[in-house]
Each structure stands twice: as structure tokens, then as C-alpha cells.
Write a protein that holds these residues in place. Structure first.
Motif, PDB file in Angstrom:
ATOM      1  N   PRO A 145      10.875   7.326   8.350  1.00  0.00           N
ATOM      2  CA  PRO A 145      10.792   7.683   9.565  1.00  0.00           C
ATOM      3  C   PRO A 145      10.355   6.996  10.646  1.00  0.00           C
ATOM      4  N   SER A 146      10.298   6.123  11.923  1.00  0.00           N
ATOM      5  CA  SER A 146      10.148   4.933  12.555  1.00  0.00           C
ATOM      6  C   SER A 146       8.846   5.277  12.771  1.00  0.00           C
ATOM      7  N   TRP A 147       8.048   6.742  12.699  1.00  0.00           N
ATOM      8  CA  TRP A 147       6.386   7.053  12.611  1.00  0.00           C
ATOM      9  C   TRP A 147       5.665   6.763  11.484  1.00  0.00           C
ATOM     10  N   GLU A 148       6.449   6.809  10.178  1.00  0.00           N
ATOM     11  CA  GLU A 148       6.194   6.228   9.033  1.00  0.00           C
ATOM     12  C   GLU A 148       6.086   4.482   8.590  1.00  0.00           C
ATOM     13  N   LYS A 149       7.120   3.803   9.473  1.00  0.00           N
ATOM     14  CA  LYS A 149       7.036   2.746   9.152  1.00  0.00           C
ATOM     15  C   LYS A 149       5.845   1.511   8.886  1.00  0.00           C
ATOM     16  N   ASN A 150       4.894   1.672  10.098  1.00  0.00           N
ATOM     17  CA  ASN A 150       3.973   0.746   9.927  1.00  0.00           C
ATOM     18  C   ASN A 150       3.514   1.119   9.308  1.00  0.00           C
ATOM     19  N   LYS A 151       2.791   2.550   9.181  1.00  0.00           N
ATOM     20  CA  LYS A 151       1.679   2.706   8.493  1.00  0.00           C
ATOM     21  C   LYS A 151       2.200   1.730   6.737  1.00  0.00           C
ATOM     22  N   ALA A 152       2.857   2.375   6.162  1.00  0.00           N
ATOM     23  CA  ALA A 152       3.371   2.240   4.969  1.00  0.00           C
ATOM     24  C   ALA A 152       3.999   1.123   5.187  1.00  0.00           C
ATOM     25  N   PHE A 153       4.185   0.303   5.833  1.00  0.00           N
ATOM     26  CA  PHE A 153       4.049  -1.331   5.593  1.00  0.00           C
ATOM     27  C   PHE A 153       3.429  -2.545   5.289  1.00  0.00           C
ATOM     28  N   ILE A 154       1.755  -1.409   6.444  1.00  0.00           N
ATOM     29  CA  ILE A 154       0.895  -2.500   6.696  1.00  0.00           C
ATOM     30  C   ILE A 154       0.087  -2.003   5.192  1.00  0.00           C
ATOM     31  N   ARG A 155      -0.198  -0.693   4.596  1.00  0.00           N
ATOM     32  CA  ARG A 155      -0.178  -0.419   3.627  1.00  0.00           C
ATOM     33  C   ARG A 155      -0.365  -1.097   2.087  1.00  0.00           C
ATOM     34  N   ILE A 156       1.362  -1.638   2.149  1.00  0.00           N
ATOM     35  CA  ILE A 156       2.115  -2.370   0.880  1.00  0.00           C
ATOM     36  C   ILE A 156       1.479  -3.623   1.458  1.00  0.00           C
ATOM     37  N   TRP A 157       1.069  -4.079   2.544  1.00  0.00           N
ATOM     38  CA  TRP A 157       1.184  -5.663   2.690  1.00  0.00           C
ATOM     39  C   TRP A 157      -0.505  -5.577   1.972  1.00  0.00           C
ATOM     40  N   SER A 158      -1.332  -4.789   2.499  1.00  0.00           N
ATOM     41  CA  SER A 158      -2.759  -5.008   2.727  1.00  0.00           C
ATOM     42  C   SER A 158      -3.294  -4.518   1.012  1.00  0.00           C
ATOM     43  N   ILE A 159      -2.058  -4.009   0.099  1.00  0.00           N
ATOM     44  CA  ILE A 159      -2.332  -4.234  -1.480  1.00  0.00           C
ATOM     45  C   ILE A 159      -1.513  -5.512  -1.437  1.00  0.00           C
ATOM     46  N   LYS A 160      -0.645  -6.194  -1.155  1.00  0.00           N
ATOM     47  CA  LYS A 160      -0.620  -7.390  -1.539  1.00  0.00           C
ATOM     48  C   LYS A 160      -1.529  -8.509  -1.184  1.00  0.00           C
ATOM     49  N   GLU A 161      -1.858  -8.700  -0.081  1.00  0.00           N
ATOM     50  CA  GLU A 161      -3.252  -9.562   0.235  1.00  0.00           C
ATOM     51  C   GLU A 161      -4.215  -8.776  -1.154  1.00  0.00           C
ATOM     52  N   ALA A 162      -4.344  -7.932  -1.527  1.00  0.00           N
ATOM     53  CA  ALA A 162      -5.733  -8.577  -2.583  1.00  0.00           C
ATOM     54  C   ALA A 162      -4.983  -7.967  -3.652  1.00  0.00           C
ATOM     55  N   LEU A 163      -3.758  -8.513  -4.306  1.00  0.00           N
ATOM     56  CA  LEU A 163      -3.187  -9.063  -5.460  1.00  0.00           C
ATOM     57  C   LEU A 163      -3.760 -10.428  -5.371  1.00  0.00           C
ATOM     58  N   ILE A 164      -2.672 -11.043  -4.010  1.00  0.00           N
ATOM     59  CA  ILE A 164      -2.950 -12.120  -3.754  1.00  0.00           C
ATOM     60  C   ILE A 164      -4.199 -13.644  -3.966  1.00  0.00           C
ATOM     61  N   LYS A 165      -5.066 -12.074  -2.989  1.00  0.00           N
ATOM     62  CA  LYS A 165      -6.250 -13.127  -2.814  1.00  0.00           C
ATOM     63  C   LYS A 165      -7.387 -12.410  -4.693  1.00  0.00           C
ATOM     64  N   ALA A 166      -7.334 -12.119  -5.260  1.00  0.00           N
ATOM     65  CA  ALA A 166      -7.091 -11.827  -6.304  1.00  0.00           C
ATOM     66  C   ALA A 166      -6.600 -12.745  -7.412  1.00  0.00           C
ATOM     67  N   SER A 167      -5.282 -13.175  -7.516  1.00  0.00           N
ATOM     68  CA  SER A 167      -4.954 -13.868  -9.004  1.00  0.00           C
ATOM     69  C   SER A 167      -5.252 -15.205  -7.901  1.00  0.00           C
ATOM     70  N   GLY A 168      -5.209 -15.642  -6.541  1.00  0.00           N
ATOM     71  CA  GLY A 168      -5.463 -16.974  -6.867  1.00  0.00           C
ATOM     72  C   GLY A 168      -3.162 -17.503  -6.567  1.00  0.00           C
ATOM     73  N   CYS A 169      -2.738 -16.440  -6.352  1.00  0.00           N
ATOM     74  CA  CYS A 169      -1.062 -17.019  -5.951  1.00  0.00           C
ATOM     75  C   CYS A 169      -0.540 -17.296  -4.368  1.00  0.00           C
ATOM     76  N   PRO A 170      -0.301 -18.852  -4.495  1.00  0.00           N
ATOM     77  CA  PRO A 170      -0.366 -19.241  -2.737  1.00  0.00           C
ATOM     78  C   PRO A 170       0.510 -18.039  -1.702  1.00  0.00           C
ATOM     79  N   LEU A 171       0.463 -17.689  -0.537  1.00  0.00           N
ATOM     80  CA  LEU A 171       0.650 -16.641   0.002  1.00  0.00           C
ATOM     81  C   LEU A 171       2.269 -16.295  -0.182  1.00  0.00           C
ATOM     82  N   GLU A 172       3.406 -16.981  -0.424  1.00  0.00           N
ATOM     83  CA  GLU A 172       4.517 -17.682  -0.014  1.00  0.00           C
ATOM     84  C   GLU A 172       4.766 -17.442  -0.875  1.00  0.00           C
ATOM     85  N   HIS A 173       4.319 -17.344  -2.438  1.00  0.00           N
ATOM     86  CA  HIS A 173       4.963 -16.728  -4.291  1.00  0.00           C
ATOM     87  C   HIS A 173       4.510 -15.103  -3.994  1.00  0.00           C
TER      88      HIS A 173
END
Length: 241
Positions: A145-173
Motif C-alpha cells: 500500500p502507498s503508505w508503506e512503500k516509501n519506508k520499505a523502499f528506503i529500508r531496502i536501499w539502505s541495506i543495499k548501500e551498506a552491502l555495496i560499501k562493504a564489498s566495494g562494488c560500484p554503485l551502478e552494479h
């Protein structure tokens, strides 16, 4: 001494409550960093930069037994910073900031990343999820539902950012390299990382920071326990949580 090589040290502060005089923080910076600070157009941006970098240098200087301004940083090919001088420092670090909030992670492990993101309204959220998330992650977003979308999107994005920074993968990949569709609601989980040991992910890192998503990703040694120490910097004092 706040940082220990035997544990993973996590620190959070808000620039409005850190409580460290700017003159003290400036004293920890190099001349180049001071010139960089002076180029900021707005006082808040300058103050935030001085706090982020000055505090990082203070913490590392105390841990390594060296004047903070004598520490030299370098970066990997993917742009991940590390301590170059003194050599073989034995302390890895990562930091992230969003608005007034700053989070740091320190440990003996170099494969480590931390992220903080303000939970906010995201324009074209379905399009962004389709472009940057896996098919499974995208399916989660579009069916919420629309009221949950932003929170879920940001949560997933934050997790993936942490994983990218840990691994050293370029953002686009890196955004496509990790799929967390089945785990993003968990507080702790493992994520495969090529032929290497899996990355341990913790989210949230600081659950008391209202309106923000936080995540830590780190690669531990085989059978190594996850030993976290969390601190909040308030009025110049590090309070263990």
C-alpha cells in the motif's frame, strides 16, 4: 578509548547535540580539509563537514596513537576510503550521513559498510524500484500500500548501500548485485558475496533514530561471533547503548 580492534564499534551523533567545539574539530583537520570546509556556501554544510571529518580523525588518532591531522587517507579503485598512514593501521572504518545524522563503523575488518537514509517521500518510486532493484524486490514494492512503500523502499536501499560499501562494488552494479527481498524485514541475516564468505547484515543499526533507516554490512572471519558496541555522542560524551 572508544574503538577496540576486538569488537565492531558503531557511533551515532546528531550535529546539533554532538557538543564538541568547532575549534577543537578544526585542529584535527589537515590544511587541505580546512580549505575544503571554507568552500562550503552555507554554514550548516561547513559545520557538518568539520564535524564528520574532525570526529573521524579524533577517533582514529586516539586509537592509533597519532596526531589526528597526521593521519592520511587513501581510497580503493571504487572510492572506498581507508587509512594509508600509518601503514598497517589494523582499523577499518566507514561512515554515512543524512541531514544532521552521522553514523560511523570501526573494526579490524576492511570489508564493512554502514549507511543511514532519511525515510522520505520518493518520487517515481515504482520506476526507481524497477530500474535498480531485483525483480523480487520490485514485486515487493509495487504490491505494498502507498503508505508503506516509501519506508520499505528506503529500508531496502539502505541495506543495499551498506552491502555495496562493504564489498566495494560500484554503485551502478552493486544495487543489482545483491538481492535482499526475502530478508529485508529481518534484523540480522547473511547475504552471499561471490566466492567470498557471506556478508553479515544488521538492520536497523540504531533503532532509536526516528525517521531514518540504518544498516551495517560486514564480512566476519569463519565462526567469528558478531560483537557490537554501540555509542551515541551527546554533549561531548560517548554514551554506550
Amino acid at each position: 578509548m572508544i574503538i577496540s580492534r576486538e569488537t565492531i564499534t558503531l557511533i551515532h551523533t546528531d550535529t546539533h547535540i554532538a557538543g564538541i567545539p568547532e575549534a577543537e574539530l578544526l585542529g584535527a583537520l589537515t590544511d587541505e580539509e580546512k580549505e575544503c570546509a571554507d568552500r562550503f556556501r552555507f554554514d550548516n554544510d561547513r559545520q557538518n563537514f568539520v564535524l564528520r571529518r574532525g570526529l573521524l580523525r579524533q577517533l582514529l588518532g586516539e586509537t592509533l596513537g597519532i596526531a589526528p591531522s597526521h593521519i592520511c587517507f587513501s581510497a580503493t579503485e571504487s572510492g572506498k576510503p581507508f587509512v594509508a598512514v600509518p601503514e598497517n593501521a589494523g582499523v577499518g572504518f566507514n561512515l554515512s550521513h543524512s541531514g544532521r545524522q552521522i553514523v560511523y563503523a570501526f573494526s579490524k575488518h576492511s570489508v564493512m559498510g554502514i549507511d543511514i537514509e532519511r525515510i522520505r517521500t520518493v518520487d517515481d518510486i515504482d520506476l526507481l524500484a524497477r530500474k535498480y532493484f531485483s525483480a523480487e524486490e520490485y514485486a515487493i514494492i509495487i504490491n505494498l500500500p502507498s503508505w508503506e512503500k516509501n519506508k520499505a523502499f528506503i529500508r531496502i536501499w539502505s541495506i543495499k548501500e551498506a552491502l555495496i560499501k562493504a564489498s566495494g562494488c560500484p554503485l551502478e552494479h552493486g544495487l543489482a548485485a545483491f538481492d535482499v527481498a526475502t530478508q529485508y524485514r529481518m534484523n540480522r541475516f547473511l547475504v552471499p558475496f561471490g566466492h567470498e564468505r557471506p556478508l553479515t547484515c544488521i538492520t536497523p543499526v540504531f533503532d532509536y533514530i526516528c525517521g531514518f533507516a540504518t544498516a551495517l554490512a560486514i564480512q566476519l572471519d569463519a565462526s567469528e561471533p558478531l560483537d557490537l558496541r554501540r555509542y551515541s555522542l551527546q554533549n561531548g560524551e560517548y554514551i554506550e547503548l
